[in-house]
Design a protein around this motif. Sequence first.
Motif, PDB file in Angstrom:
ATOM      1  N   PRO A 185       0.827  -1.221   0.000  1.00 27.67           N
ATOM      2  CA  PRO A 185       0.000   0.000   0.000  1.00 27.67           C
ATOM      3  C   PRO A 185       0.850   1.256   0.000  1.00 27.67           C
ATOM      4  O   PRO A 185       1.837   1.329   0.732  1.00 27.67           O
ATOM      5  CB  PRO A 185      -0.776  -0.091   1.318  1.00 27.67           C
ATOM      6  N   LYS A 186       0.448   2.251  -0.794  1.00 26.87           N
ATOM      7  CA  LYS A 186       1.205   3.502  -0.777  1.00 26.87           C
ATOM      8  C   LYS A 186       1.081   4.164   0.585  1.00 26.87           C
ATOM      9  O   LYS A 186       1.975   4.891   1.016  1.00 26.87           O
ATOM     10  CB  LYS A 186       0.748   4.445  -1.890  1.00 26.87           C
ATOM     11  N   GLU A 187      -0.028   3.898   1.284  1.00 19.66           N
ATOM     12  CA  GLU A 187      -0.230   4.494   2.613  1.00 19.66           C
ATOM     13  C   GLU A 187       0.821   4.029   3.611  1.00 19.66           C
ATOM     14  O   GLU A 187       0.992   4.620   4.666  1.00 19.66           O
ATOM     15  CB  GLU A 187      -1.624   4.119   3.153  1.00 19.66           C
ATOM     16  N   MET A 188       1.531   2.927   3.286  1.00 20.25           N
ATOM     17  CA  MET A 188       2.560   2.407   4.193  1.00 20.25           C
ATOM     18  C   MET A 188       3.960   2.912   3.845  1.00 20.25           C
ATOM     19  O   MET A 188       4.935   2.543   4.500  1.00 20.25           O
ATOM     20  CB  MET A 188       2.548   0.877   4.195  1.00 20.25           C
TER      21      MET A 188
ATOM     22  N   PRO B 183       4.772   5.374   8.617  1.00 19.71           N
ATOM     23  CA  PRO B 183       4.022   5.315   7.355  1.00 19.71           C
ATOM     24  C   PRO B 183       3.115   6.536   7.182  1.00 19.71           C
ATOM     25  O   PRO B 183       2.620   7.091   8.171  1.00 19.71           O
ATOM     26  CB  PRO B 183       3.204   4.039   7.473  1.00 19.71           C
ATOM     27  N   LEU B 184       2.913   6.897   5.913  1.00 20.53           N
ATOM     28  CA  LEU B 184       2.078   8.064   5.595  1.00 20.53           C
ATOM     29  C   LEU B 184       0.777   8.074   6.379  1.00 20.53           C
ATOM     30  O   LEU B 184       0.387   9.085   6.945  1.00 20.53           O
ATOM     31  CB  LEU B 184       1.687   8.035   4.104  1.00 20.53           C
TER      32      LEU B 184
ATOM     33  N   ASP C 253      -2.382  10.962   1.496  1.00 18.60           N
ATOM     34  CA  ASP C 253      -1.430  11.537   0.534  1.00 18.60           C
ATOM     35  C   ASP C 253      -1.022  12.943   0.929  1.00 18.60           C
ATOM     36  O   ASP C 253       0.091  13.375   0.684  1.00 18.60           O
ATOM     37  CB  ASP C 253      -2.137  11.735  -0.817  1.00 18.60           C
ATOM     38  N   ASP C 254      -1.996  13.683   1.442  1.00 16.94           N
ATOM     39  CA  ASP C 254      -1.740  15.058   1.864  1.00 16.94           C
ATOM     40  C   ASP C 254      -1.239  15.010   3.304  1.00 16.94           C
ATOM     41  O   ASP C 254      -2.013  14.737   4.225  1.00 16.94           O
ATOM     42  CB  ASP C 254      -3.029  15.892   1.786  1.00 16.94           C
TER      43      ASP C 254
ATOM     44  N   ILE D 188      -7.854  20.591  -0.397  1.00 16.54           N
ATOM     45  CA  ILE D 188      -6.812  19.633  -0.005  1.00 16.54           C
ATOM     46  C   ILE D 188      -7.440  18.559   0.879  1.00 16.54           C
ATOM     47  O   ILE D 188      -8.577  18.718   1.335  1.00 16.54           O
ATOM     48  CB  ILE D 188      -5.593  20.333   0.644  1.00 16.54           C
ATOM     49  N   GLY D 189      -6.740  17.474   1.084  1.00 13.95           N
ATOM     50  CA  GLY D 189      -7.367  16.267   1.627  1.00 13.95           C
ATOM     51  C   GLY D 189      -7.809  16.247   3.081  1.00 13.95           C
ATOM     52  O   GLY D 189      -7.536  15.280   3.795  1.00 13.95           O
TER      53      GLY D 189
END
Length: 290
Positions: A24-27, A34-35, A129-130, A201-202
């Motif tokens: 996962p990109k979140e990791m 992690p993000l 992401d943000d 923004i997120g």
Amino acid sequence: MIKKAVFPAAGLGTRFLPATKASPKEMLPLVDKPLIQYAVEEATGCGCEELIIITGKQKRAIEDHFDSAFELEDALVKKGKKELLEMVRKLNHINFAYIRQRAPLGLGHAILCAKPFVDGDLFAVLLSDDVISPGETLLSGMIKLATEKQAPVVALETVDEKEVEKYGIIKGEDEGGGIYRINALVEKPKPKDAPSRLGVIGRYILTPDIFDILETLAPGKGGEVQLTDALNQLAAKRPVYGYLFKGKRYDAGDKLGFLEATVELALKDSALSAGFREFLIGLMKNELSH
Ligand code: G1P
């Protein structure tokens, strides 16, 4: 107070391939976290205690990350590693719920998946992401405004003209103090069609009536069910506010933004900053002499 926060995390992470092919990109870690943990800590720091993560295929590492790690904790207890133990137990008191979004049908659809868990309450949405620089008070300011007005609030940033195509863009009236009353929103317009340079923004505080709209909303930009389109419809029915953020945000879902975040956060890390600064200065001197 807002107790519930939703973290859409089912995206394919195409901007970060090949790293996100099976992970996962979140990791992806910024320095050592992690993000998604940055976003989770931002929410828990504002009093959110029930966190709902919308996951998809290849995302199991997120669940493991926020689970207790008995063997690791036991080993750390035995070794007397108190600081590390505190670090891994830090979020053990938070309730996490996971919902699978079966197909990547868009951000609006991801939020709709959370309906059974948040129906009836105001809730926060954080896109990991943000990354908002730790220490900023964006989310707490938004929660205050949303609870006072009992209305949805979205975070805004003034973006460059050529960047409007990356964001939901609002048309609104400046009410002073960085607050906007939103009349309309458009998802990722061409610069010539953008109603302003105020980009979403997120970070969102939403009201449950968003679900009624999402349930019948047709796919929009990119063939996906867009939260921006749902908010646009909502703004025609009730006040929706924008909250202008002037602090530091990183678009860590993008390779360049991720590198910028890594460098700046490493420079703020007390254990790393001295050595890392020295390394960067040496590197720059070397670059400039060529
Ligand atoms: C999403 C939203 C967009 C918003 C952005 C903020 O887009 O659809 O309206 O401005 O998040 O990061 P994404 O970046 O997921 O393409």
